[in-house]
Design an enzyme around this catalytic site. Structure first.
Site, mmCIF file in Angstrom:
data_model
loop_
_atom_site.group_PDB
_atom_site.id
_atom_site.type_symbol
_atom_site.label_atom_id
_atom_site.label_comp_id
_atom_site.label_asym_id
_atom_site.label_seq_id
_atom_site.Cartn_x
_atom_site.Cartn_y
_atom_site.Cartn_z
ATOM 1 N NE ARG A 10 -3.731 -0.035 0.464
ATOM 2 C CZ ARG A 10 -4.939 0.003 -0.140
ATOM 3 N NH1 ARG A 10 -5.461 -1.076 -0.720
ATOM 4 N NH2 ARG A 10 -5.605 1.126 -0.167
ATOM 5 C CB VAL A 11 1.363 4.062 -2.084
ATOM 6 C CG1 VAL A 11 2.339 3.156 -2.810
ATOM 7 C CG2 VAL A 11 0.066 4.199 -2.870
ATOM 8 C CG ASP A 12 -3.701 3.597 1.019
ATOM 9 O OD1 ASP A 12 -3.037 2.676 1.528
ATOM 10 O OD2 ASP A 12 -4.827 3.413 0.523
ATOM 11 C CG ASP A 13 -2.077 7.416 5.743
ATOM 12 O OD1 ASP A 13 -0.848 7.252 5.622
ATOM 13 O OD2 ASP A 13 -2.635 8.519 5.671
#
Ligand code: 6R9
Length: 698
Positions: free
Chosen positions: A566-569
């Site tokens: 994942r590149v998000d939170d």
């Protein structure tokens, strides 16, 4: 643990010259198979399919795949309507097979497939298979937590059970479009309940039975179910979990907040808890066994439009509030059926076992709908995969002669740690395809799965997809092409993955960036329940014109895709998606917690684990008791699976002058990469970093 996350793809150097990128639909092959074969012994990063496997596979070669893939991209309407025609439709869809707008700059995001078509997914899972002569085939083999406790249902029997429950739901006022919450463990009653809802056009929302009462309240408040279906308790390994208590607490709180659920249909799972020991609210609670069997085993189907909702499934995002992912009927049906058939090379004689729980999307699409639509025989396992010992999975494989086995990398890694003897003491010779899902599978776990579990015989389908995508997006087709351990390989039919840079520019050839999808596919989610705007901003605004997955990905010179996480939170713990914001909200609800910041850290078995920095209130001393009660806070607000592995006492958090927490720095501290902290001069108070480092192992 060094290779848990690959930072860059494994390369097969010699192949680069002949490569043309797949997505450009070159008519030539992206590589020469003969050349690959010569390389195979020299470079063990390529695993070739066995010839006899390929010969019998639905897609026997890369050439065949390319031909089908090309057609699916050039003529999606033709490709998918041909497949859809193999299913039962009361009325065929309208002129347009699909319509879409994925470009936020051009207006509302909209995806529709087979609109105007009238069908029912339960009918296609059950009645259709029975009508074609498979009524006496076993639909579900159920294996209980305790070895020796089991059961099965044929397609005929499953239909009877589904119809009885469907009639019961109808009798209790559940109508088309109403929602029903299902909070059940892996009993046969879980898929039965899903199918019963589908049969009458009700929208099911399965809540994983590991979620806490509060998480259940959140979901009840959001979708306002007519009925909640649960059971009194369940055994998982040595533990007994009292689910009814959790539901009671949730229903009490929901009704205080103005949402009363009139009926709590409770299955008596007496192997875990006697009926008499179960707390009961007269007038609201009803035993499943007391009422359901009284109903007729015939229940007419509620015919629905392809675009009528089928289910809601809540998943974590980057804010505290879970998102209600909405899937509709027709496209989801065609997509799960087709992906299941091809990615596992399913044949009528297969016995299929997916270890996922129906509380997650994998259980929806690949325990229940996809397999049943194919008339498959499915193993449903109630218990823990390492109970009573780490050989249980292979015991089950031998017992039912499982041919297709689908699981998560976290389980592979944990069994790998327990040693080969637990595997090799079982035959496993029935196995022919293995599958992996939930997170990137690291090459060493891949190899162990392939060599030890599959005796170097079974191709591995490393399926990349999401709750939102409904079904597989990037996946091997076993037998069709060589595998690279750790790569999800190539897109499924109809899927156009693109890798973009921060500016949204599509990258070509060997590249690395954000994974997006161009154009819709039948299994795509249509909205977030009650919040279409959030749907548009979360998924379609970052890179206009594309669906943004939230994952990073690289592509190597041979066109193979390598998911990097994942590149998000969002943190991926044992294949479970957990939002950092959700855990932070749970922590700050603790009366002695002033502030919290959560990051994911690499973990040998879980993939990632939850690492929380916590600032206690002014004047509160950090202690072991406080640590424990902070963890309890997360367990009660979300569920045990989201409990932080580490609480790091943080007198202060690294913030920019505008007050933004710099997670980049926290991640480095959490993973003890202290020489990679980077520039800390922009912090409001650079001293907090030294303070945090000093407290790292306190
Ligand atoms: C099906 C499922 C989705 C997220 C996704 C990605 C990760 C899933 C993966 C994978 C690498 C795979 N993920 N499968 N990453 N390789 N084969 O797990 O759905 O719970 O919504 O999670 O899981 O990060 O974005 P969901």
């Amino acid at each position: 643990s060094g290779d848990i996350f690959r930072s860059r793809p494994v390369m097969v150097n010699d192949l680069t010259t002949t490569h043309h990128h797949l997505c450009h639909l070159e008519s030539t092959l992206p590589y020469k198979l003969s050349k690959l074969k010569a390389l195979a012994t020299a470079d063990d990063d390529l695993v070739l399919p066995a010839q006899d496997f390929s010969q019998q596979a639905h897609v026997p070669s890369f050439e065949k795949y390319l031909e089908m893939y090309k057609r699916s991209i050039e003529d999606p309407a033709g490709f998918w309507s041909e497949i859809a025609s193999e299913f039962y439709w009361k009325k065929k869809w309208g002129q347009e097979v699909y319509s879409e707008n994925l470009d936020i700059t051009k207006g509302k995001i909209n995806i529709e497939w087979f609109k105007g078509g009238i069908t029912n997914i339960c009918y296609n899972c059950l009645d259709k298979n029975i009508n074609s002569g498979n009524g006496e085939k076993i639909a579900i083999h159920w294996e209980g937590n305790e070895p020796g406790v089991d059961g099965f249902l044929t397609y005929n029997q499953l239909l009877d059970r589904v119809c009885q429950l469907a009639n019961c739901l109808k009798d209790n006022g559940v109508k088309k479009g109403d929602s029903v919450i299902i909070y059940l463990p892996m009993l046969m009653e879980l898929p039965i309940a899903m199918l019963a809802c589908a049969r009458i056009g009700a929208v099911h929302s399965v809540v994983f039975a590991g979620f806490s009462a509060e998480s259940l309240v959140q979901r009840i408040m959001d979708c306002k179910p007519k009925i909640v279906i649960t059971c009194n308790a369940v055994r998982r390994g040595k533990k007994v979990i009292n689910l009814k208590d959790i539901v009671d607490a949730a229903l009490a709180e929901s009704s205080q907040n103005g949402i009363s659920v009139g009926l709590c249909l409770t299955y008596a799972n007496e192997s875990a808890m006697k009926k008499e020991a179960t707390k009961w609210q007269k007038g609201r609670d009803v035993w499943w066994q007391d009422v359901v069997s009284e109903y007729s085993t015939k229940c007419d189907v509620e015919w629905v439009d392809a675009e009528d909702p089928l289910f809601l499934l809540y998943t974590s995002g980057s804010t505290g509030k879970p998102k209600g992912v909405l899937h509709t009927t027709g496209g989801y049906m065609i997509y799960t059926a087709t992906t299941f058939k091809y990615a596992f090379d399913h044949k009528p004689s297969d016995i299929y076992w997916c270890t996922a729980d129906c509380g997650w999307i994998t259980g929806h699409s690949y325990v229940a709908y996809g397999p049943l639509l194919n008339g498959a025989t499915v193993v449903v396992y109630e218990g823990a995969p390492n109970y009573p010992d780490p050989g249980r999975c292979w015991d089950i494989v031998d017992k039912y002669k499982v041919t297709l086995f689908y699981t998560a990398p976290t389980l592979v890694r944990s069994l790998m740690r327990d040693g080969n003897e637990y595997v090799t003491r079982y035959s496993r010779k029935s196995l022919r395809v293995l599958g992996s899902v939930g997170e990137p599978i690291n090459p060493s776990a891949w190899r162990w799965f392939f060599n030890v579990v599959g005796d170097s015989r079974c191709p591995i389908s490393d399926t990349w997809w999401q709750t939102e995508t409904g079904g597989f997006m990037i996946t091997p087709l076993p037998g069709a092409w060589p595998q690279k351990p750790g790569s999800a390989t190539f897109p499924f039919f109809g899927v156009q993955p693109v890798i973009v840079d921060e500016k949204g520019k599509e990258l070509e050839g060997e590249c690395s960036g954000y994974l997006c999808i161009k154009s819709s596919w039948p299994g795509a989610f249509r909205t977030l329940y009650g919040d279409h705007e959030r749907y548009e901003t979360t998924y379609f605004s970052a890179f206009p014109g594309y669906y943004f997955s939230g994952d990073g990905c690289s592509r190597d010179n041979d066109g193979y895709h390598w998911l990097t996480g994942r590149v998000d939170d969002v943190i991926n713990v044992s294949g479970h998606r957990i939002g950092t914001a959700e855990v932070e909200s749970a922590l700050v609800l603790h009366p002695q917690c002033a502030e919290a910041a959560v990051v994911g850290v690499e973990h040998e078995v879980k993939g990632q684990c939850i690492y929380a920095f916590v600032t206690p209130n002014e004047g509160v001393a950090y202690s072991e008791d406080l640590r424990k009660s902070l963890v309890v806070s997360v367990r009660t607000h979300i569920g045990a699976f989201a409990a932080p592995d580490k609480i790091h006492w943080a007198p202060g958090l690294p913030k920019t002058r505008s007050g933004k927490i710099m997670r980049r720095i926290l991640r480095k501290i959490a993973s003890r990469q202290l020489d990679e902290l980077g520039d800390t001069s922009t912090l409001a108070d650079p001293n907090v970093v030294d303070q945090l480092i000093a407290l790292a192992d306190k």
